[in-house]
Every structure is written in C-alpha cells, then in structure tokens.
Design a protein around this motif. Sequence first.
Motif, PDB file in Angstrom:
ATOM      1  N   SER A   1      10.950  15.910  -0.749  1.00 56.33           N
ATOM      2  CA  SER A   1      10.409  14.558  -0.909  1.00 56.33           C
ATOM      3  C   SER A   1      10.544  13.816   0.407  1.00 56.33           C
ATOM      4  O   SER A   1      11.523  13.987   1.130  1.00 56.33           O
ATOM      5  CB  SER A   1      11.167  13.807  -2.009  1.00 56.33           C
ATOM      6  OG  SER A   1      11.020  14.451  -3.253  1.00 56.33           O
ATOM      7  N   SER A   2       9.555  12.975   0.726  1.00 54.06           N
ATOM      8  CA  SER A   2       9.606  12.248   1.989  1.00 54.06           C
ATOM      9  C   SER A   2       8.866  10.924   1.877  1.00 54.06           C
ATOM     10  O   SER A   2       8.038  10.718   0.981  1.00 54.06           O
ATOM     11  CB  SER A   2       8.994  13.089   3.120  1.00 54.06           C
ATOM     12  OG  SER A   2       7.620  13.343   2.864  1.00 54.06           O
ATOM     13  N   LEU A   3       9.192  10.016   2.793  1.00 51.28           N
ATOM     14  CA  LEU A   3       8.459   8.764   2.957  1.00 51.28           C
ATOM     15  C   LEU A   3       7.668   8.878   4.246  1.00 51.28           C
ATOM     16  O   LEU A   3       8.246   9.044   5.325  1.00 51.28           O
ATOM     17  CB  LEU A   3       9.421   7.577   3.035  1.00 51.28           C
ATOM     18  CG  LEU A   3       8.790   6.237   3.423  1.00 51.28           C
ATOM     19  CD1 LEU A   3       7.813   5.769   2.344  1.00 51.28           C
ATOM     20  CD2 LEU A   3       9.857   5.182   3.682  1.00 51.28           C
ATOM     21  N   GLU A   4       6.340   8.819   4.156  1.00 52.35           N
ATOM     22  CA  GLU A   4       5.483   8.932   5.326  1.00 52.35           C
ATOM     23  C   GLU A   4       4.944   7.554   5.708  1.00 52.35           C
ATOM     24  O   GLU A   4       4.444   6.828   4.849  1.00 52.35           O
ATOM     25  CB  GLU A   4       4.325   9.893   5.049  1.00 52.35           C
ATOM     26  CG  GLU A   4       4.779  11.327   4.780  1.00 52.35           C
ATOM     27  CD  GLU A   4       3.632  12.268   4.473  1.00 52.35           C
ATOM     28  OE1 GLU A   4       3.800  13.482   4.667  1.00 52.35           O
ATOM     29  OE2 GLU A   4       2.574  11.783   4.027  1.00 52.35           O
ATOM     30  N   ILE A   5       5.066   7.213   6.992  1.00 50.23           N
ATOM     31  CA  ILE A   5       4.546   5.939   7.494  1.00 50.23           C
ATOM     32  C   ILE A   5       3.249   6.231   8.241  1.00 50.23           C
ATOM     33  O   ILE A   5       3.248   6.811   9.327  1.00 50.23           O
ATOM     34  CB  ILE A   5       5.558   5.240   8.416  1.00 50.23           C
ATOM     35  CG1 ILE A   5       6.792   4.821   7.615  1.00 50.23           C
ATOM     36  CG2 ILE A   5       4.941   3.994   9.055  1.00 50.23           C
ATOM     37  CD1 ILE A   5       7.839   5.871   7.457  1.00 50.23           C
ATOM     38  N   TYR A   6       2.128   5.865   7.617  1.00 47.27           N
ATOM     39  CA  TYR A   6       0.804   6.090   8.199  1.00 47.27           C
ATOM     40  C   TYR A   6       0.396   4.895   9.055  1.00 47.27           C
ATOM     41  O   TYR A   6       0.738   3.749   8.745  1.00 47.27           O
ATOM     42  CB  TYR A   6      -0.248   6.267   7.104  1.00 47.27           C
ATOM     43  CG  TYR A   6      -0.243   7.607   6.422  1.00 47.27           C
ATOM     44  CD1 TYR A   6      -1.153   8.600   6.792  1.00 47.27           C
ATOM     45  CD2 TYR A   6       0.662   7.888   5.398  1.00 47.27           C
ATOM     46  CE1 TYR A   6      -1.159   9.835   6.151  1.00 47.27           C
ATOM     47  CE2 TYR A   6       0.661   9.116   4.758  1.00 47.27           C
ATOM     48  CZ  TYR A   6      -0.249  10.089   5.144  1.00 47.27           C
ATOM     49  OH  TYR A   6      -0.241  11.304   4.513  1.00 47.27           O
ATOM     50  N   VAL A   7      -0.349   5.178  10.122  1.00 45.04           N
ATOM     51  CA  VAL A   7      -0.996   4.138  10.918  1.00 45.04           C
ATOM     52  C   VAL A   7      -2.496   4.202  10.638  1.00 45.04           C
ATOM     53  O   VAL A   7      -3.105   5.269  10.765  1.00 45.04           O
ATOM     54  CB  VAL A   7      -0.724   4.322  12.426  1.00 45.04           C
ATOM     55  CG1 VAL A   7      -1.607   3.376  13.241  1.00 45.04           C
ATOM     56  CG2 VAL A   7       0.738   4.069  12.737  1.00 45.04           C
ATOM     57  N   TYR A   8      -3.060   3.069  10.230  1.00 46.12           N
ATOM     58  CA  TYR A   8      -4.508   2.982  10.007  1.00 46.12           C
ATOM     59  C   TYR A   8      -5.073   1.912  10.938  1.00 46.12           C
ATOM     60  O   TYR A   8      -4.608   0.768  10.948  1.00 46.12           O
ATOM     61  CB  TYR A   8      -4.813   2.615   8.556  1.00 46.12           C
ATOM     62  CG  TYR A   8      -6.260   2.252   8.317  1.00 46.12           C
ATOM     63  CD1 TYR A   8      -7.274   3.194   8.481  1.00 46.12           C
ATOM     64  CD2 TYR A   8      -6.618   0.959   7.940  1.00 46.12           C
ATOM     65  CE1 TYR A   8      -8.604   2.858   8.279  1.00 46.12           C
ATOM     66  CE2 TYR A   8      -7.947   0.614   7.730  1.00 46.12           C
ATOM     67  CZ  TYR A   8      -8.929   1.574   7.899  1.00 46.12           C
ATOM     68  OH  TYR A   8     -10.251   1.235   7.697  1.00 46.12           O
ATOM     69  N   ASN A   9      -6.056   2.298  11.751  1.00 47.31           N
ATOM     70  CA  ASN A   9      -6.713   1.350  12.646  1.00 47.31           C
ATOM     71  C   ASN A   9      -8.207   1.344  12.342  1.00 47.31           C
ATOM     72  O   ASN A   9      -8.894   2.342  12.573  1.00 47.31           O
ATOM     73  CB  ASN A   9      -6.449   1.728  14.113  1.00 47.31           C
ATOM     74  CG  ASN A   9      -6.889   0.639  15.068  1.00 47.31           C
ATOM     75  OD1 ASN A   9      -8.073   0.337  15.174  1.00 47.31           O
ATOM     76  ND2 ASN A   9      -5.920   0.053  15.777  1.00 47.31           N
ATOM     77  N   ASP A  10      -8.672   0.232  11.811  1.00 50.14           N
ATOM     78  CA  ASP A  10     -10.061   0.144  11.360  1.00 50.14           C
ATOM     79  C   ASP A  10     -11.048   0.236  12.530  1.00 50.14           C
ATOM     80  O   ASP A  10     -12.068   0.927  12.437  1.00 50.14           O
ATOM     81  CB  ASP A  10     -10.265  -1.166  10.606  1.00 50.14           C
ATOM     82  CG  ASP A  10     -11.665  -1.284  10.031  1.00 50.14           C
ATOM     83  OD1 ASP A  10     -12.092  -0.353   9.336  1.00 50.14           O
ATOM     84  OD2 ASP A  10     -12.327  -2.307  10.281  1.00 50.14           O
TER      85      ASP A  10
ATOM     86  N   GLY B   1     -11.089   3.773  13.677  1.00 47.21           N
ATOM     87  CA  GLY B   1     -11.377   4.744  12.622  1.00 47.21           C
ATOM     88  C   GLY B   1     -10.325   5.825  12.519  1.00 47.21           C
ATOM     89  O   GLY B   1     -10.630   6.969  12.162  1.00 47.21           O
ATOM     90  N   SER B   2      -9.062   5.483  12.821  1.00 48.01           N
ATOM     91  CA  SER B   2      -7.990   6.482  12.829  1.00 48.01           C
ATOM     92  C   SER B   2      -7.020   6.278  11.670  1.00 48.01           C
ATOM     93  O   SER B   2      -6.768   5.149  11.238  1.00 48.01           O
ATOM     94  CB  SER B   2      -7.224   6.425  14.158  1.00 48.01           C
ATOM     95  OG  SER B   2      -6.654   5.136  14.342  1.00 48.01           O
ATOM     96  N   LEU B   3      -6.483   7.369  11.161  1.00 49.57           N
ATOM     97  CA  LEU B   3      -5.463   7.371  10.114  1.00 49.57           C
ATOM     98  C   LEU B   3      -4.584   8.591  10.336  1.00 49.57           C
ATOM     99  O   LEU B   3      -5.058   9.719  10.290  1.00 49.57           O
ATOM    100  CB  LEU B   3      -6.104   7.427   8.722  1.00 49.57           C
ATOM    101  CG  LEU B   3      -5.136   7.528   7.540  1.00 49.57           C
ATOM    102  CD1 LEU B   3      -4.308   6.253   7.413  1.00 49.57           C
ATOM    103  CD2 LEU B   3      -5.898   7.793   6.230  1.00 49.57           C
ATOM    104  N   TYR B   4      -3.293   8.352  10.596  1.00 52.64           N
ATOM    105  CA  TYR B   4      -2.387   9.473  10.879  1.00 52.64           C
ATOM    106  C   TYR B   4      -0.956   9.082  10.533  1.00 52.64           C
ATOM    107  O   TYR B   4      -0.619   7.896  10.409  1.00 52.64           O
ATOM    108  CB  TYR B   4      -2.464   9.875  12.362  1.00 52.64           C
ATOM    109  CG  TYR B   4      -2.081   8.783  13.337  1.00 52.64           C
ATOM    110  CD1 TYR B   4      -0.776   8.656  13.799  1.00 52.64           C
ATOM    111  CD2 TYR B   4      -3.029   7.863  13.789  1.00 52.64           C
ATOM    112  CE1 TYR B   4      -0.418   7.651  14.683  1.00 52.64           C
ATOM    113  CE2 TYR B   4      -2.693   6.857  14.675  1.00 52.64           C
ATOM    114  CZ  TYR B   4      -1.382   6.754  15.122  1.00 52.64           C
ATOM    115  OH  TYR B   4      -1.037   5.753  15.996  1.00 52.64           O
TER     116      TYR B   4
END
Length: 279
Positions: free
Chosen positions: A131-140, A143-146
């Motif tokens: 189990s993990s907590l993932e911190i995503y970066v979204y930049n509109d 158009g990036s999501l990682y």
Amino acid sequence: MDLESESKINFIPCIRWVKQGVAKTNPEKVQLTKEELVQIINETKSKLQIAESEESTSGNASTTVDDEFKLEHYDDEEENDNNPLGVASLAELPTEAEENFSDSDDSEKEDERLKIDDNLILAGRVDGDASSLEIYVYNDSEGSLYVHHDFLLPSFPLCIEWLDHEPGHSPGNYCAIGSMDPIIDIWDLDIINCLEPAYSLGKKAKKKKNIKHVGHHDAVLSLSWNHNFHHILASGSVDSTIILWDLDRAEPSVTIKSFTDKVQCLDWHKLEAQALLAG
C-alpha cells in the motif's frame, strides 16, 4: 496464461486534491546516512524475528521467517551469489563509500521542483500486498500528469484528508490517512523519501508496556478537517463512532457513540464551525 498475475490486485481506493499554492516549491529530501540505514535494517530484522516468534507460538507457522528470508545468513561476511546486494551487504558498507549516499544532482533537483501552476493529487494505491500514498503533479497548461513522490503505508488506505496543522509548527502541507488499521497517520507532503508519518492519532493497547488503548477500535472509513478550527479533525469508523481529535494534544476531544452502524462519510460545514455532516 498466468492466473496469479491476471488476478493481482492493483487499484486506487481514495483520492484528494491539494489546494494549489500550499506545497513548497522545493520539497525537502531525506538523506539517510549509512548508520541510519543500518539501524533501519536491524530494526526490520528484529521485527521479522518477533513476528516469526509470535506466529510459531500460535502454531500457525509452517515456514518460518528465518527459512524464507535466510535471516541467519544476513550477518555472514560471505556474499550471497543470488543476492549480491542483500541486507548483509548493505549493513557492511565500507566507511569510505560516501558516494552511495550523495546528494541529488542538479537534474534530479530540477525534476523535484514544483511550479506555481502545478496541482497536486493525493492517491492511495493498493498493489498486491503493498500500500502506498502517491503524490501526483497535474499541470493543465503542459498537459502533464505524473507521480512526483510517494510514501509506503503500513495498511490498506481507505480515506484521505488534507490539512495544514502539526503541533508546534507553522501551517504546512499535510495529509491524514484512514486505513484498515485504527491508527490515523499524518504525513508531511513537503518531504520526499520520508519513512515515517509526522505524527499519529490513536494507540493500540499493550499490556506488557502498560499502554492503554486510545482512539478507534476498527478501520477508519472517513476523515474531515475543520477549516475554521485548524486543530480539530473528525474521523468516522467501522466501530460506529465519530471521534473529534484535538491535534495539538493528539488525543480525542469528543467521542460520539449515537450511531448503530459504521460511519462512512464526514464533512464539516464550511462556515458554521460547529456543524458536522455524517453518513
């Protein structure tokens, strides 16, 4: 067809947005020294041995932890051909091997930097037994999501709540996680490679150490942080109770026991600080 791989669990049970602009532009990064790494290895070995001892006492252990992980050979000086960089080799790193623990280079630091228009998404992930907590970066605009960074969790995550409060600190960027475990962990999202939560709410009873139980008795299904009184966090549980936590003391302030079934959702009123919606 590999049936085991086909049926492997991999899903996201809970997500939460982080308010734009609250995260540090340059998150701090934990750098472990060799001594700290060796200490973690030894503590892990000790926990495995204790777990094996408890399981063998109950009579349910057909294969011991020692047999499975060959703990008796971890301290051997000789290297295992099948595991050239196992626990033993890590614990015996030479003193001069400082390059193994060097700081990140400039390119890595640039990748870790957060832009002012970046949005953060918190996602609890279950992948097999992990189990993990993932911190995503979204930049509109880009158009990036990682995934920017993540934390390993000790238990299956069920709910996530963002908050800015840690006792004795200025307002920050934190995340409370409710899980199959009755303990609520609060993680500092501005620290990368963190191994432990900033602080926790609740305690399990331990008779040998004379520690009394504090908090919920079952899984935590819902969390809601009070935006008007920043030191108050509400939690709902399978044990049919709601607890209002005083974060400054890390203790329950009020326990509501008027429910006859599990409390699956909570939400504080945005303006009326005393009003809490519960389902």
